[in-house]
Scaffold this motif. Sequence first.
Motif, mmCIF file in Angstrom:
data_model
loop_
_atom_site.group_PDB
_atom_site.id
_atom_site.type_symbol
_atom_site.label_atom_id
_atom_site.label_comp_id
_atom_site.label_asym_id
_atom_site.label_seq_id
_atom_site.Cartn_x
_atom_site.Cartn_y
_atom_site.Cartn_z
ATOM 1 N N LYS A 4 29.231 26.059 41.460
ATOM 2 C CA LYS A 4 29.886 27.356 41.668
ATOM 3 C C LYS A 4 28.872 28.439 42.042
ATOM 4 O O LYS A 4 29.157 29.328 42.842
ATOM 5 C CB LYS A 4 30.645 27.734 40.396
ATOM 6 C CG LYS A 4 31.356 29.051 40.443
ATOM 7 C CD LYS A 4 32.074 29.329 39.160
ATOM 8 C CE LYS A 4 31.058 29.575 38.071
ATOM 9 N NZ LYS A 4 31.621 30.079 36.831
ATOM 10 N N LEU B 165 38.484 25.394 43.688
ATOM 11 C CA LEU B 165 37.626 25.569 42.521
ATOM 12 C C LEU B 165 38.415 25.258 41.258
ATOM 13 O O LEU B 165 39.537 25.735 41.088
ATOM 14 C CB LEU B 165 37.096 27.009 42.464
ATOM 15 C CG LEU B 165 36.163 27.350 41.315
ATOM 16 C CD1 LEU B 165 34.850 26.590 41.447
ATOM 17 C CD2 LEU B 165 35.896 28.847 41.270
ATOM 18 N N GLN C 96 36.653 28.519 36.435
ATOM 19 C CA GLN C 96 36.434 29.925 36.741
ATOM 20 C C GLN C 96 36.646 30.756 35.494
ATOM 21 O O GLN C 96 37.086 30.255 34.459
ATOM 22 C CB GLN C 96 37.345 30.381 37.874
ATOM 23 C CG GLN C 96 38.830 30.274 37.606
ATOM 24 C CD GLN C 96 39.635 30.391 38.879
ATOM 25 O OE1 GLN C 96 39.490 29.582 39.776
ATOM 26 N NE2 GLN C 96 40.482 31.397 38.951
ATOM 27 N N ASP C 97 36.330 32.041 35.603
ATOM 28 C CA ASP C 97 36.484 32.966 34.492
ATOM 29 C C ASP C 97 37.932 32.932 34.008
ATOM 30 O O ASP C 97 38.861 32.901 34.815
ATOM 31 C CB ASP C 97 36.081 34.372 34.951
ATOM 32 C CG ASP C 97 36.071 35.369 33.823
ATOM 33 O OD1 ASP C 97 37.156 35.887 33.489
ATOM 34 O OD2 ASP C 97 34.986 35.629 33.275
ATOM 35 N N ASP D 194 40.369 35.417 35.484
ATOM 36 C CA ASP D 194 40.537 35.358 36.942
ATOM 37 C C ASP D 194 41.730 34.469 37.277
ATOM 38 O O ASP D 194 41.712 33.265 37.063
ATOM 39 C CB ASP D 194 39.257 34.805 37.567
ATOM 40 C CG ASP D 194 39.298 34.766 39.079
ATOM 41 O OD1 ASP D 194 40.348 35.069 39.672
ATOM 42 O OD2 ASP D 194 38.257 34.422 39.677
ATOM 43 N N TYR E 265 40.754 29.582 44.571
ATOM 44 C CA TYR E 265 39.736 29.636 45.622
ATOM 45 C C TYR E 265 39.680 28.332 46.395
ATOM 46 O O TYR E 265 39.659 27.254 45.814
ATOM 47 C CB TYR E 265 38.362 29.917 45.016
ATOM 48 C CG TYR E 265 38.307 31.227 44.294
ATOM 49 C CD1 TYR E 265 38.168 32.409 44.995
ATOM 50 C CD2 TYR E 265 38.423 31.289 42.912
ATOM 51 C CE1 TYR E 265 38.138 33.623 44.337
ATOM 52 C CE2 TYR E 265 38.400 32.494 42.243
ATOM 53 C CZ TYR E 265 38.259 33.659 42.968
ATOM 54 O OH TYR E 265 38.242 34.863 42.312
ATOM 55 N N CYS F 104 33.517 30.997 49.596
ATOM 56 C CA CYS F 104 34.749 30.832 48.826
ATOM 57 C C CYS F 104 35.780 31.733 49.474
ATOM 58 O O CYS F 104 35.449 32.781 50.018
ATOM 59 C CB CYS F 104 34.541 31.185 47.357
ATOM 60 S SG CYS F 104 33.958 32.851 47.045
ATOM 61 N N THR G 248 34.254 35.474 38.535
ATOM 62 C CA THR G 248 34.001 34.037 38.616
ATOM 63 C C THR G 248 32.678 33.714 39.305
ATOM 64 O O THR G 248 31.981 32.789 38.908
ATOM 65 C CB THR G 248 35.172 33.339 39.329
ATOM 66 O OG1 THR G 248 36.329 33.477 38.496
ATOM 67 C CG2 THR G 248 34.905 31.876 39.586
ATOM 68 N N PHE G 249 32.321 34.467 40.335
ATOM 69 C CA PHE G 249 31.106 34.173 41.104
ATOM 70 C C PHE G 249 30.022 35.229 40.852
ATOM 71 O O PHE G 249 29.246 35.561 41.735
ATOM 72 C CB PHE G 249 31.445 34.111 42.605
ATOM 73 C CG PHE G 249 32.358 32.975 42.959
ATOM 74 C CD1 PHE G 249 31.856 31.713 43.222
ATOM 75 C CD2 PHE G 249 33.726 33.172 43.027
ATOM 76 C CE1 PHE G 249 32.699 30.665 43.547
ATOM 77 C CE2 PHE G 249 34.581 32.125 43.352
ATOM 78 C CZ PHE G 249 34.063 30.874 43.613
#
Length: 195
Positions: free
Chosen positions: A6, A35, A38-39, A42, A46, A57, A74-75
């Motif tokens: 990620k 993806l 992730q958080d 969120d 993606y 993404c 997330t990123f």
Amino acid sequence: MDRPSKDAFQTGWICALPIEAAAAHEMLDVKFGILDEQDSADSNTYMLGRIWQTQRCEYGTTSATVVANNMLRTFSNSLRIGLMVGIGGGIPSAAHDIRLGDVIFSYPDATCGGVIHYDRGKIIAGGEFQRTGSLNSPPRALLTAVNIMRAASLTDDPSYLGYIQSTIERNARTRKNFGRPPSQPDRLFLEYVPD
């Protein structure tokens, strides 16, 4: 090819419409799928991929502000650039011969940050558009990249046209959905013949 971690993804695309997300997805050279980690705050989904050597993404359809904020969650360790990619609502002018299917990059000048949001202006007496605000300018790295493209366009044949064309020609659906429409029914450019 294995999906990168990620934290390898540095560029995020935000698309407001399904057709924009589909076109952006078609531009990916390598597709890594969706993806799956992730958080927890969120709610975006993606689609991950790569163009040339850059990991991307991509997300489509919802409020761009909400999407961007969630994407940053997330990123947060890797995202360097966020792009709003899609169908512009600009109006052609005598100075800019913009037609359906053209690829446009915004660029700031004078008092405009490069993009005029629909609620940052009003029509005043005589039908003239008066700006009431502007969005921020793009980051310096993107402005530099646009300047390099502008300079190259004065001396070199652009290579991205072939790249876009090969993506459009990938199959019958991409030709139908993403090909440049014929100029005959382009109602914005009907010839005006004075009486």
